[in-house]
Scaffold this motif. Structure first.
Motif, PDB file in Angstrom:
ATOM      1  N   LEU A 238      38.739 -49.039  88.492  1.00 15.54           N
ATOM      2  CA  LEU A 238      38.875 -50.480  88.686  1.00 15.54           C
ATOM      3  C   LEU A 238      39.857 -51.148  87.739  1.00 15.54           C
ATOM      4  CD1 LEU A 238      36.105 -49.690  89.985  1.00 15.54           C
ATOM      5  CD2 LEU A 238      35.248 -51.911  89.255  1.00 15.54           C
ATOM      6  N   ASP A 239      40.352 -50.427  86.729  1.00 16.07           N
ATOM      7  CA  ASP A 239      41.124 -51.117  85.676  1.00 16.07           C
ATOM      8  C   ASP A 239      42.482 -50.485  85.415  1.00 16.07           C
ATOM      9  OD1 ASP A 239      40.164 -48.818  84.307  1.00 16.07           O
ATOM     10  OD2 ASP A 239      40.210 -49.901  82.393  1.00 16.07           O
ATOM     11  N   ASN A 240      43.085 -49.886  86.433  1.00 14.25           N
ATOM     12  CA  ASN A 240      44.418 -49.299  86.294  1.00 14.25           C
ATOM     13  C   ASN A 240      45.493 -50.353  86.515  1.00 14.25           C
ATOM     14  OD1 ASN A 240      44.134 -46.320  85.856  1.00 14.25           O
ATOM     15  ND2 ASN A 240      42.881 -46.525  87.715  1.00 14.25           N
ATOM     16  N   VAL A 258      54.281 -46.119  85.070  1.00 16.53           N
ATOM     17  CA  VAL A 258      53.200 -45.515  84.293  1.00 16.53           C
ATOM     18  C   VAL A 258      52.005 -46.462  84.284  1.00 16.53           C
ATOM     19  CG1 VAL A 258      52.494 -44.621  82.039  1.00 16.53           C
ATOM     20  CG2 VAL A 258      54.840 -44.274  82.848  1.00 16.53           C
ATOM     21  N   MET A 259      50.846 -45.954  84.643  1.00 17.60           N
ATOM     22  CA  MET A 259      49.632 -46.767  84.694  1.00 17.60           C
ATOM     23  C   MET A 259      48.753 -46.474  83.479  1.00 17.60           C
ATOM     24  SD  MET A 259      50.190 -48.388  87.524  1.00 17.60           S
ATOM     25  CE  MET A 259      48.639 -49.120  88.097  1.00 17.60           C
ATOM     26  N   THR A 260      47.939 -47.469  83.125  1.00 14.51           N
ATOM     27  CA  THR A 260      47.026 -47.302  81.987  1.00 14.51           C
ATOM     28  C   THR A 260      45.747 -48.097  82.238  1.00 14.51           C
ATOM     29  OG1 THR A 260      46.857 -47.439  79.567  1.00 14.51           O
ATOM     30  CG2 THR A 260      47.912 -49.285  80.686  1.00 14.51           C
ATOM     31  N   GLU A 286      45.795 -54.590  91.114  1.00 15.03           N
ATOM     32  CA  GLU A 286      46.251 -53.311  91.667  1.00 15.03           C
ATOM     33  C   GLU A 286      45.127 -52.315  91.874  1.00 15.03           C
ATOM     34  OE1 GLU A 286      47.083 -54.626  88.776  1.00 15.03           O
ATOM     35  OE2 GLU A 286      49.262 -54.808  88.535  1.00 15.03           O
ATOM     36  N   SER A 287      43.942 -52.614  91.354  1.00 15.86           N
ATOM     37  CA  SER A 287      42.863 -51.623  91.317  1.00 15.86           C
ATOM     38  C   SER A 287      41.735 -51.921  92.285  1.00 15.86           C
ATOM     39  CB  SER A 287      42.322 -51.498  89.884  1.00 15.86           C
ATOM     40  OG  SER A 287      43.142 -50.630  89.136  1.00 15.86           O
TER      41      SER A 287
END
Length: 330
Positions: A238-240, A258-260, A286-287
């Protein structure tokens, strides 16, 4: 943070089946909001919930240049002005019509910009209340009752939005209240962990944990709680979000962004400790996803408000348990 208290009159008590439609991050998009209202009727919802970030992020000046109007480098006549305004609203933005002198004053005085933003945010929220009342005036939920729209503010929502809430509005404030839903209780919390943008409502992880712990200690039974926090739990689906560089631009490697993980560690810790029945969250557009933490299902509907796309989650409760859920896009 205000004192949390149980609120019974506007809740949904003693119902064996309850249909909920949840959305978040509408960000002032008229189209996304109207689709939410229409979806509530189509899915025969008993309760509508907006999990924060109702406010838009941009104020667009429309400069009156004597019968014609200049908007973001374009020039339109009176006949084209309504379409321009409609497009601005659909994308979740605000506008102000001013002359060249007024535009120059806005450019040179941040206080005037802040006041114009405040007026626009409050006016849009008042309009949404009117739209909801009109579109739902003849709608009754499955128990023959007038439907309510429960909402909490998010990190992009200034507190003065509460000042624009009509006392008898179909919109019902959830923050500072514990809302009964059958024998379940909904706890709502709109602050988020720090972001790079220093938005209206951010707190440290320590403050968030302290606030949420205080709230959860007031519920009847933590395992029968719907936890509605704007910030999603850390290190989940849920938090990317894109990893940003020092200039707040997405980091790209090998042609891919790059995702985090950017969610709240405190929200995750609270879920692990109290194990609520369900977690509903937003914030990270986005998530769109679901996940599980310590047996608790957590969900984020995602958001594409600027494109006028509605994202929601239809939640069906039976005998105070989660029976089914469905992600909705339209």
């Amino acid at each position: 943070m205000g004192l949390f208290r149980r609120k019974s009159p506007d809740g949904v008590d003693n119902k064996s089946q309850i249909r909920i439609l949840f959305t978040s991050d509408l960000h002032a998009s008229d189209i996304a909001f109207k689709k939410f209202i229409n979806a509530g009727k189509m899915y025969k919802a008993d309760i509508l919930i907006i999990g924060g970030d109702l406010a838009g992020k941009a104020l667009i000046p429309i400069i009156d240049i004597g019968g014609r109007y200049e908007v973001e480098g374009m020039e339109v006549g009176k006949e084209g002005l309504n379409q321009v305004i409609q497009n601005i609203r659909a994308a979740g933005n605000y506008y102000i019509i001013t002359d060249k002198k007024g535009y120059d004053e806005l450019n040179n005085d941040k206080r005037k910009v802040d006041e114009a933003f405040k007026n626009a945010i409050q006016e849009r929220f008042k309009e949404w209340q009117q739209i909801a009342e009109e579109r739902l005036k003849d709608y009754k939920n499955s128990y023959g009752e007038k439907i309510s729209i429960y909402f909490n503010l998010g990190n992009d929502d200034p507190m003065y939005m509460f000042d624009a809430l009509n006392e008898d509005s179909i919109f019902k404030r959830t923050e500072d209240f514990i809302i009964p839903i059958g024998d379940l209780e909904m706890v709502s919390y709109g602050y988020v962990n720090p972001t790079p943008w220093n938005t209206y409502r951010e707190k440290s992880e320590e403050e968030i944990y302290k606030d949420l712990k205080s709230i959860m200690n007031k519920v009847k039974e933590p395992s029968k709680v719907i936890l509605n926090t704007h910030a999603p739990p850390y290190e989940t689906n849920l938090d990317n979000a894109p990893l940003l560089d020092k200039d707040l631009k997405p980091v790209v490697k090998g042609g891919d962004i790059v995702m985090t993980h950017v969610g709240s560690k405190s929200v995750r810790k609270i879920i692990e400790e109290y194990k609520p029945m369900l977690g509903i969250h937003g914030h990270i557009h986005e998530s769109k996803a679901f996940d599980k933490i310590a047996g608790t299902l957590v969900m984020n509907p995602g958001s594409e408000y600027s494109s006028g796309v509605f994202h929601g989650i239809y939640i069906f409760l039976e005998n105070n348990k989660l029976k089914s859920y469905q992600f909705i896009t339209g």
